[in-house]
Design a protein around this motif. Structure first.
Motif, PDB file in Angstrom:
ATOM      1  N   ASP A  22       0.832  -1.189   0.000  1.00 22.98           N
ATOM      2  CA  ASP A  22       0.000   0.000   0.000  1.00 22.98           C
ATOM      3  C   ASP A  22       0.871   1.246   0.000  1.00 22.98           C
ATOM      4  O   ASP A  22       1.955   1.274   0.582  1.00 22.98           O
ATOM      5  CB  ASP A  22      -0.908   0.042   1.238  1.00 22.98           C
ATOM      6  CG  ASP A  22      -1.922  -1.091   1.245  1.00 22.98           C
ATOM      7  OD1 ASP A  22      -2.018  -1.793   0.229  1.00 22.98           O
ATOM      8  OD2 ASP A  22      -2.595  -1.267   2.274  1.00 22.98           O
ATOM      9  N   GLY A  61      -5.650  -4.827   2.335  1.00 24.20           N
ATOM     10  CA  GLY A  61      -6.037  -3.678   1.520  1.00 24.20           C
ATOM     11  C   GLY A  61      -6.978  -4.088   0.403  1.00 24.20           C
ATOM     12  O   GLY A  61      -7.969  -3.402   0.109  1.00 24.20           O
ATOM     13  N   ARG A  90     -10.401  -4.797   1.757  1.00 24.14           N
ATOM     14  CA  ARG A  90     -11.138  -3.542   1.976  1.00 24.14           C
ATOM     15  C   ARG A  90     -11.764  -3.045   0.685  1.00 24.14           C
ATOM     16  O   ARG A  90     -12.922  -2.596   0.666  1.00 24.14           O
ATOM     17  CB  ARG A  90     -10.206  -2.468   2.543  1.00 24.14           C
ATOM     18  CG  ARG A  90      -9.877  -2.625   4.006  1.00 24.14           C
ATOM     19  CD  ARG A  90      -8.903  -1.547   4.456  1.00 24.14           C
ATOM     20  NE  ARG A  90      -9.423  -0.200   4.248  1.00 24.14           N
ATOM     21  CZ  ARG A  90      -8.714   0.912   4.466  1.00 24.14           C
ATOM     22  NH1 ARG A  90      -7.465   0.821   4.893  1.00 24.14           N
ATOM     23  NH2 ARG A  90      -9.251   2.088   4.272  1.00 24.14           N
ATOM     24  N   ASP A 115      -7.895  -4.134   8.724  1.00 27.83           N
ATOM     25  CA  ASP A 115      -6.667  -3.645   8.087  1.00 27.83           C
ATOM     26  C   ASP A 115      -5.924  -2.784   9.098  1.00 27.83           C
ATOM     27  O   ASP A 115      -6.493  -2.308  10.091  1.00 27.83           O
ATOM     28  CB  ASP A 115      -6.976  -2.835   6.833  1.00 27.83           C
ATOM     29  CG  ASP A 115      -5.764  -2.707   5.913  1.00 27.83           C
ATOM     30  OD1 ASP A 115      -5.853  -1.953   4.923  1.00 27.83           O
ATOM     31  OD2 ASP A 115      -4.722  -3.343   6.182  1.00 27.83           O
TER      32      ASP A 115
END
Length: 380
Positions: A27, A120, A123, A178
């Protein structure tokens, strides 16, 4: 005529790419490019192939609906599945592509969405799917705190196999979690719940949400640390990630990388937060002049039981083989083992032969001169 099973497939091609080079994830702007420049290898497609390989005997019964290129199409076609591209992603791919792909698959009424990535990616999927469709994650990221993932890629394939073969599979809500990767890279774990999704539950194959928090039994940890310090003596020693291994470092007054891999000798730090390649080079260089065997100290992920393959990708198959299975010290409190409720520890190194070599009953250090035998399984 029986209709085909419609399998939605999304692969985050850069998921977990920062793991082996100590970036703790993918990320963030520029992280993937930095990881590649450091020699990282994208493994999400390979791990997805492992999941899909389980389904090869049922190819005639499955239609794969997916994204173009390395977000799904390439892998499905290579394996010979009947494949339909429902969404065309930009290059390089972005988080928005995952979200758009979910909506495209929903519009095509897929039976389940199989996605490969980390928290991630979960999500991104969760933000669009809600409770409209079951999902299942193939673990491919550095951070796997969410309960929507199978314990291994092959396990994900087994769950889909149960659905394709019309076995009874219970659906249940699982949390999407997360952490902040910017804090994660500084050694701070701050998890947050972002929602929940429906997942097919088969307890042998689905992971529990990752347990958090520090070990509370300090006396037990002190005993474990004392045993490890006696055991490694002056050996060149690799210290894996986790709060239990961190306690061993703290007992020696050494700087520790909670979420990384360190190298010590004679109760002194040689290097902190090593990448896989840095660790390999140091072991090659220093191991030649070391009379004692190289040792590795690791612990398990609480609530899940992984000893390799989650959060310690720096410990690659070649590094593990260099050290030798007999020189691995696994440490854990008995309460941490009991919390697994008899489920085996999991070695998911990415090397099937090595995983099998690690399988069986291994000694776990649970105190000073106190060990228990506990089963270790290769991915299923």
């Amino acid at each position: 005529m029986t209709s085909k099973f419609k399998l939605g497939l999304i692969i985050n091609p850069i998921a977990g790419i920062g793991g082996s080079v100590a970036l703790k994830g993918s990320d963030g702007e520029g992280i993937a490019e930095k990881a590649l420049s450091l020699g990282a290898e994208a493994k999400a497609n390979k791990r997805t192939a492992t999941a899909l390989a389980v389904l090869l005997p049922y190819k005639a019964q499955i239609e794969v609906l997916t994204v173009n290129g390395d977000m799904g199409e390439q892998r499905a076609v290579e394996l010979g599945f009947n494949t339909q591209v429902c969404y065309t992603a930009q290059s390089p791919t972005q988080a928005q592509d995952t979200e758009n792909a979910v909506n495209a698959l929903l519009a095509n009424n897929v039976d389940i969405i199989l996605f490969a990535g980390g928290d991630g990616t979960a999500r991104n999927v969760c933000s669009q799917v809600a409770d409209k469709c079951p999902v299942l994650g193939v673990p491919a990221g550095c951070k796997i705190h969410s309960g929507v993932y199978a314990v291994t890629p092959k396990a994900a394939g087994r769950v889909i196999e149960m659905m394709v073969t019309h076995q009874l599979v219970t659906l249940s809500e699982a949390d999407v979690m997360d952490i902040d990767e910017s804090l994660f890279r500084d050694g701070i774990v701050k998890a947050k719940r972002y929602g929940e999704m429906k997942v097919p539950i088969e307890l042998r194959y689905m992971q529990a949400t990752k347990s958090g928090g520090k070990e509370s039994d300090e006396l037990v940890l002190q005993d474990i640390a004392a045993h490890v310090i006696d055991e490694v003596d002056d050996s060149l020693t690799v210290i894996g990630s986790g709060s239990t291994t961190a306690f061993v470092m703290e007992e020696q007054g050494l700087e520790n990388t909670l979420l990384g891999v360190d190298l010590i000798q004679d109760q002194s730090v040689i290097a902190n937060d090593l990448t896989e390649s840095q660790l390999w080079e140091l072991l090659e260089k220093l191991g030649k002049n070391n009379e004692s065997p190289i040792r590795l100290v690791i612990t398990l992920i609480g609530g899940q039981g992984h000893i390799f393959g989650r959060g310690n990708q720096q410990l690659s198959p070649r590094v593990i083989r260099k050290i030798g299975i007999d020189n691995i010290l696994i440490i854990a409190t008995k309460s941490k083992l009991s919390a697994l409720e008899s489920r085996p520890l999991i070695a998911d190194t990415g090397d099937e032969l090595l995983d099998k070599e690690l399988s069986g009953f291994l000694p776990i250090i649970t105190g000073y001169k106190d060990q228990v035998l506990y089963p270790v399984a290769s991915p299923e």
